[in-house]
Design a protein around this motif. Structure first.
Motif, PDB file in Angstrom:
ATOM      1  N   LYS A  22     -18.427   2.568  16.240  1.00  0.00           N
ATOM      2  CA  LYS A  22     -17.806   3.657  16.976  1.00  0.00           C
ATOM      3  C   LYS A  22     -16.518   4.128  16.300  1.00  0.00           C
ATOM      4  CE  LYS A  22     -19.618   2.414  21.540  1.00  0.00           C
ATOM      5  NZ  LYS A  22     -19.272   2.020  22.931  1.00  0.00           N
ATOM      6  N   GLY A  23     -15.758   3.173  15.749  1.00  0.00           N
ATOM      7  CA  GLY A  23     -14.494   3.528  15.119  1.00  0.00           C
ATOM      8  C   GLY A  23     -14.682   4.100  13.730  1.00  0.00           C
ATOM      9  N   LYS A  24     -13.623   4.669  13.203  1.00  0.00           N
ATOM     10  CA  LYS A  24     -13.634   5.229  11.857  1.00  0.00           C
ATOM     11  C   LYS A  24     -12.490   4.632  11.051  1.00  0.00           C
ATOM     12  CE  LYS A  24     -15.677   9.697  13.100  1.00  0.00           C
ATOM     13  NZ  LYS A  24     -15.500  11.181  13.051  1.00  0.00           N
ATOM     14  N   PRO A  25     -12.715   4.376   9.761  1.00  0.00           N
ATOM     15  CA  PRO A  25     -11.632   3.830   8.926  1.00  0.00           C
ATOM     16  C   PRO A  25     -10.559   4.870   8.679  1.00  0.00           C
ATOM     17  CG  PRO A  25     -13.521   4.371   7.568  1.00  0.00           C
ATOM     18  CD  PRO A  25     -13.945   4.581   8.999  1.00  0.00           C
ATOM     19  N   LEU A  26      -9.347   4.397   8.412  1.00  0.00           N
ATOM     20  CA  LEU A  26      -8.271   5.310   8.028  1.00  0.00           C
ATOM     21  C   LEU A  26      -8.637   5.978   6.706  1.00  0.00           C
ATOM     22  CD1 LEU A  26      -5.189   3.056   8.861  1.00  0.00           C
ATOM     23  CD2 LEU A  26      -6.058   5.003  10.191  1.00  0.00           C
ATOM     24  N   LEU A  32     -11.849 -12.652  -3.250  1.00  0.00           N
ATOM     25  CA  LEU A  32     -12.412 -11.975  -2.083  1.00  0.00           C
ATOM     26  C   LEU A  32     -11.934 -10.534  -2.063  1.00  0.00           C
ATOM     27  CD1 LEU A  32     -11.907 -14.677   0.718  1.00  0.00           C
ATOM     28  CD2 LEU A  32     -13.807 -14.425  -0.897  1.00  0.00           C
ATOM     29  N   PHE A  33     -12.866  -9.635  -1.760  1.00  0.00           N
ATOM     30  CA  PHE A  33     -12.535  -8.214  -1.616  1.00  0.00           C
ATOM     31  C   PHE A  33     -12.967  -7.785  -0.221  1.00  0.00           C
ATOM     32  CE2 PHE A  33     -13.493  -3.720  -1.708  1.00  0.00           C
ATOM     33  CZ  PHE A  33     -12.421  -3.169  -2.394  1.00  0.00           C
ATOM     34  N   PHE A  34     -12.002  -7.358   0.590  1.00  0.00           N
ATOM     35  CA  PHE A  34     -12.305  -6.982   1.963  1.00  0.00           C
ATOM     36  C   PHE A  34     -12.516  -5.475   2.070  1.00  0.00           C
ATOM     37  CE2 PHE A  34     -10.160 -11.047   2.535  1.00  0.00           C
ATOM     38  CZ  PHE A  34     -11.044 -11.673   3.405  1.00  0.00           C
ATOM     39  N   LEU A  35     -13.622  -5.111   2.715  1.00  0.00           N
ATOM     40  CA  LEU A  35     -13.940  -3.711   2.936  1.00  0.00           C
ATOM     41  C   LEU A  35     -12.981  -3.109   3.963  1.00  0.00           C
ATOM     42  CD1 LEU A  35     -17.821  -4.005   3.207  1.00  0.00           C
ATOM     43  CD2 LEU A  35     -16.555  -2.977   1.307  1.00  0.00           C
ATOM     44  N   PRO A  36     -12.836  -1.793   3.958  1.00  0.00           N
ATOM     45  CA  PRO A  36     -12.047  -1.176   5.034  1.00  0.00           C
ATOM     46  C   PRO A  36     -12.776  -1.343   6.364  1.00  0.00           C
ATOM     47  CG  PRO A  36     -13.124   0.497   3.696  1.00  0.00           C
ATOM     48  CD  PRO A  36     -13.329  -0.809   2.990  1.00  0.00           C
ATOM     49  N   PRO A  37     -12.040  -1.382   7.468  1.00  0.00           N
ATOM     50  CA  PRO A  37     -12.695  -1.528   8.779  1.00  0.00           C
ATOM     51  C   PRO A  37     -13.712  -0.409   9.021  1.00  0.00           C
ATOM     52  CG  PRO A  37     -10.319  -1.819   8.968  1.00  0.00           C
ATOM     53  CD  PRO A  37     -10.573  -1.319   7.579  1.00  0.00           C
ATOM     54  N   TYR A  38     -14.745  -0.734   9.817  1.00  0.00           N
ATOM     55  CA  TYR A  38     -15.779   0.223  10.224  1.00  0.00           C
ATOM     56  C   TYR A  38     -16.527   0.803   9.024  1.00  0.00           C
ATOM     57  CZ  TYR A  38     -12.637   0.091  14.265  1.00  0.00           C
ATOM     58  OH  TYR A  38     -11.827  -0.317  15.290  1.00  0.00           O
TER      59      TYR A  38
END
Length: 250
Positions: free
Chosen positions: A57-61, A191-197
């Motif tokens: 539902k959310g969108k990344p910045l 480790l590489f973290f994806l942006p949220p959502y």
């Protein structure tokens, strides 16, 4: 007169039934032609018939998404050049309730999946674009400790700098990960973290979809043992017997 009374209704209803039958056929032909017309119309304006994706539902910045996407693309280029190994990691599960939305069936054949609750096989897996797979399965919950232990053992056997792409799940951001990351990075594991959502940036999502919707058959849900065998066999066959073309399967 009796014959006349019996035969008269038949003369009246016969043409009506024929007209209704012809009307049904005509309506079916109209629907078919309308369907082809709309299909042709959408194709002419550049639309394609594609799978409808599930998205959070959310969108990344926008700024963070652009930055992370650019860095991920840089890692993809380095991996393609053989400078690093790049894996995409994620958790999933297989359960005895089944996940087979469609399947080929002959006329009169009753194809079904037994509806039962109880067993759930949890998976943590990592895959690269060359279909190399690393992971583990368990009937217990996937915890930060289990994933950290897996990555710790992996960090001791890698032969080149290795990046693991992960989402922002809480088990990936906990204390044990924060403590071990400096140790892993000294060994060459990053480790590489994806942006949220942004699950669409993780090709492991494609792996789970194909595993559940294609490689595990309805017959495999008949028993827990057959489900376990089919799941583990499919994951073990990745890169040798089974392959995913991530360009077309995304």
């Amino acid at each position: 007169m009796l014959r006349r009374r019996i035969s008269t209704p038949s003369h009246r209803t016969g043409p009506t039934e024929c007209e209704e039958s012809q009307g049904s056929v005509a309506a079916g032909l109209r629907q078919g032609s309308e369907r082809k017309y709309f299909q042709g119309f959408f194709i002419r304006i550049g639309a394609r018939y594609r799978r409808i994706r599930k998205r959070p539902k959310g969108k990344p910045l926008p700024q963070l998404y652009a930055y992370k996407s650019e860095k991920l693309q840089e890692l993809e280029i380095q991996a393609n050049d053989g400078l690093i190994d790049l894996y995409f990691g994620d958790e999933s599960h297989i359960c005895t309730e089944g996940y087979v939305p469609y399947g080929w069936q002959f006329r009169g054949e009753d194809v079904y999946i037994p509806s039962q609750r109880g067993y759930r096989l949890n998976i943590f897996g990592m895959i690269d674009r060359n279909n190399r797979y690393e992971g583990f399965t368990t009937d217990e919950s996937i915890t930060a400790e289990k994933v950290a232990d897996f990555l710790d053992r992996l960090s001791m056997i890698i032969t080149k700098d290795t990046f693991v792409v992960l989402d922002n799940a809480s088990i990936h951001r906990g204390r044990i990960f924060a403590e071990l990351r400096p140790v892993w990075e000294k060994r060459g594991l990053f480790l590489f973290f994806l942006p949220p959502y942004s699950p669409h940036l993780n090709i492991a999502e494609t792996l789970w979809r194909i595993l559940k919707g294609k490689w595990i058959r309805p017959a495999d849900y008949v028993s827990t043992d057959s489900l376990l065998y089919a799941t583990n066999r499919a994951l073990a066959a990745l890169g040798s017997e089974l392959h995913i073309n991530f360009v077309h399967a995304a």
